[in-house]
Enzyme design. Structure first.
Site, PDB file in Angstrom:
ATOM      1  N   ASP A  49      -2.804  39.733  47.727  1.00 57.79           N
ATOM      2  CA  ASP A  49      -3.625  38.735  48.422  1.00 57.79           C
ATOM      3  C   ASP A  49      -2.810  37.960  49.453  1.00 57.79           C
ATOM      4  O   ASP A  49      -1.577  37.884  49.375  1.00 57.79           O
ATOM      5  CB  ASP A  49      -4.174  37.713  47.406  1.00 57.79           C
ATOM      6  N   HIS A 103      -8.976  31.419  54.045  1.00 58.83           N
ATOM      7  CA  HIS A 103      -8.648  31.184  52.637  1.00 58.83           C
ATOM      8  C   HIS A 103      -9.446  30.002  52.079  1.00 58.83           C
ATOM      9  O   HIS A 103      -8.925  29.125  51.374  1.00 58.83           O
ATOM     10  CB  HIS A 103      -7.135  30.949  52.470  1.00 58.83           C
ATOM     11  N   HIS A 193       0.838  38.968  45.407  1.00 57.43           N
ATOM     12  CA  HIS A 193       0.687  38.307  46.708  1.00 57.43           C
ATOM     13  C   HIS A 193       1.732  38.813  47.699  1.00 57.43           C
ATOM     14  O   HIS A 193       2.896  39.020  47.326  1.00 57.43           O
ATOM     15  CB  HIS A 193       0.808  36.785  46.557  1.00 57.43           C
TER      16      HIS A 193
HETATM   17 ZN    ZN Z   1      -5.383  33.860  47.977  1.00 63.09          ZN
END
Ligand code: ZN
Length: 471
Positions: A49, A103, A193
């Protein structure tokens, strides 16, 4: 990139390559040979992400070293800043899905703003040059039944995760790897991430996560547009390289001014070489218009028309060379009743020369059936062998994506391509089963004649004055 299941994918690639007569790039080293050869526990997914960011390349490098695919849930405005990273993700076999444009916490947005942040991200991915997977992971995992419904109504799958090592907190790579490997289970979706300063630890954890999963019988898959973990589809093998086709007109056989002289009113939208070939065909009296002012270039050529064209060409050749045509003494096919004397003679001449062998069981000619591009190519090549001899020029080459080596007519079609007599479409196909239009037949036949005129074997035909141009 080939993905697990490796054995199946590789076998397919090898079989295709062998079928196409291609040599293969040598297989990768021992790493690949030792990798999992099957997936008894199915597919699990690595997901990243918050990217793309300056840390994304190191994630991609680590995945590439293990030949493993992942799904990247990207942030739209970051895609706009770094589209080349998204292109690389797609090029290297990864999926690119949606993590909103800025986001945002979707539970704080109205329905319409949810749709707009997701839609803007979808467009950013596509504008970057990757297919956007219609799957959304809500930032912070902040979701609700309303968020799910809005996404579903907009056509997006809603995707969370099953394993979350919280790599963004700065844990060590061994802590991250231990957390993940302790929780591996069929269908697992691992949340990682690639968007921040903690990504280097994540990258260092990847080899252990991947190797452990492989050792336990898992393969890595991708998140699809329904939110499922699926096996990556092996990429289609690249099309075989093709040989270039020489583009030739009819400049030797006919002076370039001829096209302007034709009486036909229906050639205006054709390319100049096609107009010139039709004018040239008429100058040689191999064909005429369908009326005094029309040629009907897009109409298909029937088998009997092709026989007349080729026989007129053979008579012209015989008049100027040592070619001796047989006297057809009988009618070789049972379905020629009602044809004019010239047409019956043309069909019988081609049969006597072996240019045609009829249709079906060989007792019929099917004079009114249309000719395919393959059939005309075969007939022109046989005429060429009769008149000039010689070997097939392009037998070992490949000119068209849809003419496989060894297919019926392939040798003849490639021979004509090597001589510049046929050309394919812009998409590099030949269309062997398509009908031949009257325009395409003119091009093929007159390029063939042009070759013989250019070599001095046949003379240019002078235009007769005020004479009807034959029947
Ligand atoms: Zn995120």
């Amino acid at each position: 990139m080939r993905r697990a299941p490796r054995a199946g994918g590789r076998t397919l690639v090898v079989a295709l390559a062998l079928a196409l007569g291609l040599s293969l790039v040598p297989p990768a080293g021992p790493r690949e040979a030792s990798a999992a050869s099957s997936c008894p526990r199915g597919h699990i997914a690595l997901t990243f992400d918050d990217g793309p960011s300056r840390h994304t390349p190191s994630v991609l490098d680590a995945l590439r070293r293990r030949d493993v695919p992942a799904t990247f849930f990207v942030v739209g405005q970051r895609v706009r800043s770094s589209p080349s990273l998204v292109r690389r993700q797609h090029r290297e076999g990864h999926a690119v899905a949606n993590h909103t444009y800025r986001h945002e916490r979707l539970t704080s947005l109205s329905d319409s703003r949810i749709r707009s942040t997701v839609g803007a991200t979808h467009r950013a991915i596509r504008d970057a040059g990757a297919p956007a997977v219609r799957a959304v992971r809500p930032p912070y995992g902040a979701t609700s039944s309303r968020v799910r419904r809005v996404l579903r109504d907009a056509g997006y799958a809603h995707v969370l995760w099953t394993i979350d090592p919280q790599d963004w907190r700065g844990y060590s790579s061994s802590t991250i790897a231990r957390h993940v490997t302790a929780r591996l289970a069929p269908g697992a979706i691992i949340l990682l991430h690639d968007g921040g300063s903690t990504t280097p630890n994540t990258v260092r954890a990847l080899p252990r996560i991947i190797d452990t999963a492989h050792a336990r019988g898992y393969c890595f898959g991708l998140i699809d547009g329904r939110g499922r973990v699926v096996a990556p589809t092996p990429p289609a093998p690249p099309p075989p390289p093709l040989d270039d086709v020489f583009d030739r007109g009819t400049a030797a056989a006919c002076p370039p001014g001829d096209a302007a002289e034709t009486p036909f009113a229906d050639l205006g939208d054709l390319p100049a070489p096609t107009r010139e070939a039709i004018a040239c065909l008429v100058r040689y009296r191999f064909a005429e218009g369908t009326s005094a002012t029309a040629y009907r270039p897009r109409e298909p050529v029937r088998r009997v028309d092709a026989a007349v064209l080729l026989t007129r060409l053979l008579h012209y050749d015989a008049a100027h060379s040592g070619l001796v045509l047989p006297w057809p003494s009988r009618e070789p096919f049972i379905d020629l009743d009602g044809l004019s004397a010239e047409r019956r003679d043309a069909v019988a001449t081609l049969e006597a020369l072996g240019v045609t062998t009829g249709t079906g069981d060989g007792t019929t000619f099917s004079p009114y059936r249309t000719v395919t591009r393959r059939e005309l190519a075969v007939m022109i090549t046989r005429v060429q062998r009769l008149t000039a001899g010689g070997e097939a020029a392009g037998a070992d080459k490949r000119y068209f994506l849809d003419v496989a080596p060894g297919a019926p007519g392939a040798a003849e079609i490639n021979d004509l391509a090597a001589r510049g007599i046929v050309q394919g479409a812009a998409d590099r196909t030949f269309g062997p089963s398509k009908e031949v239009s009257r325009a395409a037949a003119a091009l093929m036949l007159m390029r063939h004649v042009d070759e013989h005129v250019a070599s001095g074997r046949l003379p240019v035909r002078e235009v007769a004055t005020a004479e009807p141009s034959g029947g």
